[in-house]
Design an enzyme around this catalytic site. Structure first.
Site, PDB file in Angstrom:
ATOM      1  N   GLU A 237       0.843  -1.167   0.031  1.00 53.03           N
ATOM      2  CA  GLU A 237      -0.223  -0.098  -0.108  1.00 53.03           C
ATOM      3  C   GLU A 237       0.867   1.186  -0.026  1.00 53.03           C
ATOM      4  O   GLU A 237       0.448   2.255  -0.730  1.00 53.03           O
ATOM      5  CB  GLU A 237      -0.908   0.090   1.088  1.00 53.03           C
ATOM      6  CG  GLU A 237      -1.833  -1.307   1.187  1.00 53.03           C
ATOM      7  CD  GLU A 237      -2.642  -1.593  -0.050  1.00 53.03           C
ATOM      8  OE1 GLU A 237      -2.781  -0.451  -0.794  1.00 53.03           O
ATOM      9  OE2 GLU A 237      -3.046  -2.418  -0.224  1.00 53.03           O
ATOM     10  N   HIS A 240       1.551   2.305  -3.415  1.00 48.71           N
ATOM     11  CA  HIS A 240       0.547   3.127  -3.968  1.00 48.71           C
ATOM     12  C   HIS A 240       0.572   4.346  -3.591  1.00 48.71           C
ATOM     13  O   HIS A 240       0.603   5.406  -4.356  1.00 48.71           O
ATOM     14  CB  HIS A 240      -0.838   2.331  -3.710  1.00 48.71           C
ATOM     15  CG  HIS A 240      -1.116   1.217  -4.526  1.00 48.71           C
ATOM     16  ND1 HIS A 240      -1.289   1.128  -5.782  1.00 48.71           N
ATOM     17  CD2 HIS A 240      -1.460  -0.178  -3.887  1.00 48.71           C
ATOM     18  CE1 HIS A 240      -1.705  -0.189  -6.325  1.00 48.71           C
ATOM     19  NE2 HIS A 240      -2.063  -0.870  -4.899  1.00 48.71           N
ATOM     20  N   GLU A 266      -0.612  -0.459 -10.017  1.00 45.40           N
ATOM     21  CA  GLU A 266      -0.190  -2.028  -9.271  1.00 45.40           C
ATOM     22  C   GLU A 266       1.412  -1.981  -9.456  1.00 45.40           C
ATOM     23  O   GLU A 266       1.766  -2.731  -8.778  1.00 45.40           O
ATOM     24  CB  GLU A 266      -1.253  -2.938  -9.884  1.00 45.40           C
ATOM     25  CG  GLU A 266      -1.040  -4.121  -8.985  1.00 45.40           C
ATOM     26  CD  GLU A 266      -1.599  -4.238  -7.833  1.00 45.40           C
ATOM     27  OE1 GLU A 266      -1.362  -5.204  -7.074  1.00 45.40           O
ATOM     28  OE2 GLU A 266      -2.377  -3.097  -7.510  1.00 45.40           O
TER      29      GLU A 266
END
Length: 467
Positions: A237, A240, A266
């Site tokens: 995460e 991201h 991604e």
């Protein structure tokens, strides 16, 4: 939310979806875009001209795509998927596909209607894929995925043998949440995540979301018997989040301040989680530090720990899959989705088709629908065409990482010393700063010199495991 409130919530969501759609597709919005298109003279700053042109181009693309959908369809899809998600959750708990089937039929019908409204050249699935990975086409992805499967399948038994020598139960221990939080924050900070512009919280399923400029939220979940689940979730995460924090703040709210595709997004999370986080270089530096937090790990040698966190073994559940077998899960869904959308596969026949193809790919039978075609939430939300972006992200991650090693002198030495600024700087330059200026395929071509290929991921696996 109380269970009985679901129906009214679905009506609310349908109304809001229709309202925002009508506002965004109003004729005056089209007039604004046309006015921008008419007023795009070159200015003294060529870069500024290019940025403005990219914004106007992408606004036009989004507007034209949205105006092809009637508000009634937008409302129907929002209402239906809101109700369907609750039915799916119950059906998964009971492993009862029959309960969910009528709702999936409704959703397939609605997304087919979407595709027909948007239009397509070859197949309806392309129109759906476009919403997640602009420019991607099923006919172009299929040979890439087939190449990946063809190279991956014969390699898996060797990877299983290499990584299966250590019992994963050796990692089980007592890892207090407070200790995990300290490790997670330390690693994310080292990666470059700005905690003055973001935070980490706890949730059932990890995600990353952007609340506004300088406000990026990461979430994770904790298993007090295995700290790596939370750590790798945070690294994923945070990957991201680094993309989000790397977008140009002054362009927030415009295409130039937004990510270009899910396959690119991604790639950022996969690169940090796998190419960095599961590498021997990473753990040479971080294992001693983690041991300071969790002294029980002293009994587990680094070599054995590394094999455990890189273990390759087929599993029924996609989100629990290792990085090698994970892509077979995506290939299965890519194939199934196309057949559902085209009508070749009836919804009633989905479980049998799923189970047959799964066993062909993984060599293990599917015990029930909960561990089969009901396991993912995506179809209940109408997100058909989303799954291929996961494998595109995996392939792009390996390709970008290899390009970074070639183009950024000193990067390999930095990584051995747990220094990540050079890698982040390269990603900022090649990916983050560009927003939606280029298409996903153009962005990868510019960064690596080649279109997305399976070979870089396969080379990465072979190098990693010494094959």
């Amino acid at each position: 939310m109380p269970e009985k409130a679901g129906a009214y919530r679905a009506e609310q969501l349908g109304q809001f979806a229709g309202l925002t759609h009508r506002l965004g597709t109003a004729a005056e919005v089209g007039d604004w875009i046309a006015s921008c298109e008419d007023r795009l003279p070159a200015c003294a700053d060529e870069e500024e001209t290019a940025l403005r042109a990219a914004n106007v181009r992408e606004w036009r693309r989004d507007y034209d795509r949205a105006t092809k959908l009637p508000a009634r369809l937008v409302e129907d899809l929002a209402r239906t998927t809101s109700l369907a998600r609750e039915v799916w959750a119950q059906a998964r708990r009971e492993s009862n596909f029959t309960a969910f089937a009528p709702w999936l039929e409704k959703i397939i019908s609605l997304v087919r209607e979407q595709a027909d409204c948007w239009g397509y050249t070859t197949c309806a699935y392309d129109a759906l894929l476009e919403g997640y990975e602009p420019g991607a086409r099923a006919a172009e992805l299929a040979p890439v995925f087939a190449d990946l499967q063809g190279q991956l399948t014969p390699l898996l038994p060797r990877l299983q043998k290499i990584t299966g020598a250590v019992d994963p139960a050796r990692l089980e221990g007592n890892y207090p949440v407070s200790g995990q939080q300290a490790v997670n924050r330390r690693v994310a900070g080292a990666m470059g995540f700005d905690f003055d512009a973001g935070r980490i919280d706890t949730t059932v399923h990890p995600f990353c979301t952007e609340m506004g400029p300088k406000d990026c939220r990461l979430t994770t979940r904790y298993n007090e018997k295995d700290f790596t689940s939370s750590l790798f979730g945070v690294m994923h995460e945070a990957g991201h989040g680094l993309y989000t924090q790397g977008l140009t703040v002054e362009h927030f709210g415009t295409p130039m301040g937004n990510y270009v595709s899910l396959g690119i997004h991604e790639s950022q999370s996969r690169l940090w989680e796998n190419q960095v986080g599961r590498s021997p270089a990473f753990w040479q530096q971080w294992y001693p530090r983690v041991r300071e937090q969790f002294p029980g790990l002293d009994a587990l040698p680094l070599e054995e720990f590394w094999l455990i966190v890189n273990r390759v073994k087929p599993t029924h559940i996609r989100v629990e899959a290792d990085e090698a077998t994970y892509n077979l899960h995506i290939i299965l869904r890519f194939e199934i989705e196309q057949r559902l959308v085209s009508g070749e596969l009836a919804v009633a026949d989905l479980p049998a088709a799923w189970n047959k193809r799964f066993e062909e790919l993984f060599q293990i039978p599917v015990p029930d629908d909960a561990r089969g075609c009901l396991q993912d939430v995506h179809w209940s939300t109408g997100a058909i065409g989303y799954f291929p972006t996961y494998t595109l992200g995996t392939l792009n991650a390996a390709q970008l990482f290899q390009a970074a090693l070639k183009q950024a002198p000193g990067l390999e030495a930095d990584l051995r010393e747990s220094k990540y600024a050079r890698l982040l700087e390269w990603l900022r330059e090649k990916i983050h700063q560009h927003g939606r200026r280029y298409s996903p395929s153009e962005l990868i071509q510019r960064a690596t010199g080649e279109p997305t290929r399976a070979s870089y991921f396969m080379d990465y696996l072979k190098t990693k495991y010494g094959i």
